[in-house]
Scaffold this active site. Structure first.
Site, PDB file in Angstrom:
ATOM      1  N   ARG A   7       7.653   0.098  -4.971  1.00 12.77           N
ATOM      2  CA  ARG A   7       6.917   0.441  -6.191  1.00 12.77           C
ATOM      3  C   ARG A   7       7.383   1.750  -6.818  1.00 12.77           C
ATOM      4  O   ARG A   7       6.864   2.147  -7.865  1.00 12.77           O
ATOM      5  CB  ARG A   7       5.419   0.571  -5.871  1.00 12.77           C
ATOM      6  CG  ARG A   7       4.769  -0.721  -5.477  1.00 12.77           C
ATOM      7  CD  ARG A   7       3.329  -0.824  -5.916  1.00 12.77           C
ATOM      8  NE  ARG A   7       2.537   0.346  -5.764  1.00 12.77           N
ATOM      9  CZ  ARG A   7       1.443   0.454  -5.008  1.00 12.77           C
ATOM     10  NH1 ARG A   7       1.053  -0.592  -4.295  1.00 12.77           N
ATOM     11  NH2 ARG A   7       0.749   1.549  -4.961  1.00 12.77           N
TER      12      ARG A   7
ATOM     13  N   ILE B 152       3.937  -5.525  -9.418  1.00 14.63           N
ATOM     14  CA  ILE B 152       5.187  -5.927  -8.767  1.00 14.63           C
ATOM     15  C   ILE B 152       5.039  -7.318  -8.165  1.00 14.63           C
ATOM     16  O   ILE B 152       6.022  -8.001  -7.916  1.00 14.63           O
ATOM     17  CB  ILE B 152       5.636  -4.932  -7.662  1.00 14.63           C
ATOM     18  CG1 ILE B 152       4.630  -4.867  -6.509  1.00 14.63           C
ATOM     19  CG2 ILE B 152       5.926  -3.559  -8.227  1.00 14.63           C
ATOM     20  CD1 ILE B 152       5.189  -4.226  -5.233  1.00 14.63           C
ATOM     21  N   ASP B 153       3.790  -7.766  -7.925  1.00 23.07           N
ATOM     22  CA  ASP B 153       3.562  -9.045  -7.232  1.00 23.07           C
ATOM     23  C   ASP B 153       3.869 -10.270  -8.108  1.00 23.07           C
ATOM     24  O   ASP B 153       4.029 -11.368  -7.590  1.00 23.07           O
ATOM     25  CB  ASP B 153       2.102  -9.141  -6.762  1.00 23.07           C
ATOM     26  CG  ASP B 153       1.714  -8.016  -5.821  1.00 23.07           C
ATOM     27  OD1 ASP B 153       2.620  -7.360  -5.263  1.00 23.07           O
ATOM     28  OD2 ASP B 153       0.504  -7.783  -5.643  1.00 23.07           O
TER      29      ASP B 153
HETATM   30  O1  F6P Z   1      -0.639  -5.236  -5.823  1.00 21.66           O
HETATM   31  C1  F6P Z   1       0.459  -4.420  -5.621  1.00 21.66           C
HETATM   32  C2  F6P Z   1       0.622  -4.042  -4.182  1.00 21.66           C
HETATM   33  O2  F6P Z   1       1.784  -3.262  -4.076  1.00 21.66           O
HETATM   34  C3  F6P Z   1       0.642  -5.204  -3.198  1.00 21.66           C
HETATM   35  O3  F6P Z   1       1.875  -5.843  -3.152  1.00 21.66           O
HETATM   36  C4  F6P Z   1       0.269  -4.510  -1.919  1.00 21.66           C
HETATM   37  O4  F6P Z   1      -0.351  -5.392  -1.000  1.00 21.66           O
HETATM   38  C5  F6P Z   1      -0.719  -3.482  -2.378  1.00 21.66           C
HETATM   39  O5  F6P Z   1      -0.462  -3.245  -3.741  1.00 21.66           O
HETATM   40  C6  F6P Z   1      -0.637  -2.176  -1.617  1.00 21.66           C
HETATM   41  O6  F6P Z   1      -1.637  -1.341  -2.072  1.00 21.66           O
HETATM   42  P1  F6P Z   1      -1.786   0.211  -1.737  1.00 21.66           P
HETATM   43  O7  F6P Z   1      -0.889   0.955  -2.680  1.00 21.66           O
HETATM   44  O8  F6P Z   1      -3.221   0.487  -2.009  1.00 21.66           O
HETATM   45  O9  F6P Z   1      -1.382   0.411  -0.311  1.00 21.66           O
END
Ligand code: F6P
Length: 341
Positions: A274, A126-127
């Site tokens: 997400r 998503i980034d």
């Molecule tokens: O890399 C995708 C992402 O959604 C980032 O935007 C965010 O910092 C991270 O993953 C969050 O990760 P987790 O799902 O481990 O909390």
């Protein structure tokens, strides 16, 4: 060929659409497909599940990943790389399609460079911070979700004469913040790539009030550098801290309220960004990437990644794609800046 498929790193909408497209194209060319459970962890532990036409049916609109995911890095697990190579061999696999971001694909690039590992990549996150491709799938859906949230926050901000701070994801790049901020008409956007100070942000908000607008929308990326906010806490196997723990949105809201005197609230969108079904654009992009990845496998073009250049799907080297992060360029930020204050 017998082809393994894995999804690694943070999940995002469109993963299942890639799995479907990769599988359908490989079946059509007479190959077998095996799902690997939970990213690289599945190859370290040897966890597989066969994928047939029935398993990949109905996946196009489905969020998440039917294969599960993890942030396991075999290079950080004792004997991890040997286990990956051994399980790959004993399962009788000939090729791997790795669907992931810089971390997951970085492992693929390294395995390919060091062991001629037959891997092909598909750019997910998503980034939108992967180099060598214009867009990753999942990004459009996240931007859609954030834009809808900003639209909703606008109406309540206006009713209460408030400043609304919206914290979005994006790790070390501000793609989600900039795109959803432009689409949602944000009055200020703060991202890691652009050092706009809190004083300047407050000046713009005051200026807006002087113009008779008694509410403002501020979009901040979780990775924005704000004085007093530190990157602390547990790191994952790729060395990343949990940026949501920094609480940049809450700190920013409190500083804006102190410096401007305007009532301020914060909304942290978090993992909502997400979740759920991919947008049509992400479904199509994921599908095109999946077909390309399957073609690369069929042709024996390993160490490559499907990528979008303009409107064309091409292939690039995994090494190039994972060498550095793709940051928001100044001209994109200029589009956003034209509407500040
Ligand atoms: O890399 C995708 C992402 O959604 C980032 O935007 C965010 O910092 C991270 O993953 C969050 O990760 P987790 O799902 O481990 O909390």
């Amino acid at each position: 060929m017998k082809v393994g498929v894995l999804t690694g790193g943070g999940d995002c909408p469109g993963l299942n659409a890639v799995i479907r497209a990769v599988s359908r194209r490989l079946f059509a060319r007479g190959h077998d497909v095996v799902g690997i459970r939970e990213g690289w962890r599945g190859l370290v532990d040897g966890r597989f599940e066969p994928l047939g036409p029935r398993e990949v049916s109905g996946l196009l609109p489905r969020g998440g990943t039917i294969l599960g995911t993890s942030r396991t890095n075999p290079y950080r697990v004792d004997g991890g790389v040997d286990a990956v190579l051994e399980h790959f061999r004993t399962e009788g696999l000939d090729a791997l399609v790795a669907i992931g971001g810089e971390d997951t694909l970085g492992v693929g690039a390294q395995l390919h460079a060091e062991h001629e590992f037959p891997v092909v990549g598909v750019p997910k996150t998503i980034d939108n911070d992967l180099s060598a491709t214009d867009y990753t799938f999942g990004f459009d859906t996240a931007v859609f979700i954030c834009t809808e949230a900003i639209d909703r926050l606008h109406t309540t901000a206006e009713s209460h004469n408030r400043v609304m701070v919206v914290e979005v994801m994006g790790r070390h790049t501000g793609w989600i913040a900039v795109m959803s901020g432009i689409a949602g008409g944000a009055d200020m956007i703060l991202i890691p790539e652009q050092p706009v100070s809190i004083e300047d942000a407050c000046k713009e908000i005051r200026h807006r009030h002087d113009r008779g607008k008694d509410f403002s929308i501020v979009v901040v990326s979780e990775g924005y550098e704000l004085e007093g906010v530190a990157d602390e806490g547990e790191v994952d196997e790729f060395g990343h801290v949990r940026l949501s723990e920094r609480g940049v949105g809450a700190q920013l809201a409190s500083q804006i309220e102190q410096q401007t005197g305007f009532e301020t609230r914060v909304t942290v969108l978090g993992h909502v960004q997400r979740g759920g079904s991919p947008t049509p654009r992400d479904r199509v992009l994921a599908t095109r990437y999946g077909l390309k990845a399957a073609d690369l496998v069929h042709d024996g073009s390993f160490g490559r990644m499907a990528a979008l250049h303009g409107d064309r799907i091409v292939d690039v080297s995994l090494e190039e794609a994972t060498a550095e992060l793709k940051r928001v360029p100044d001209d994109w930020f200029e589009v956003a800046r034209a509407f500040f204050g």
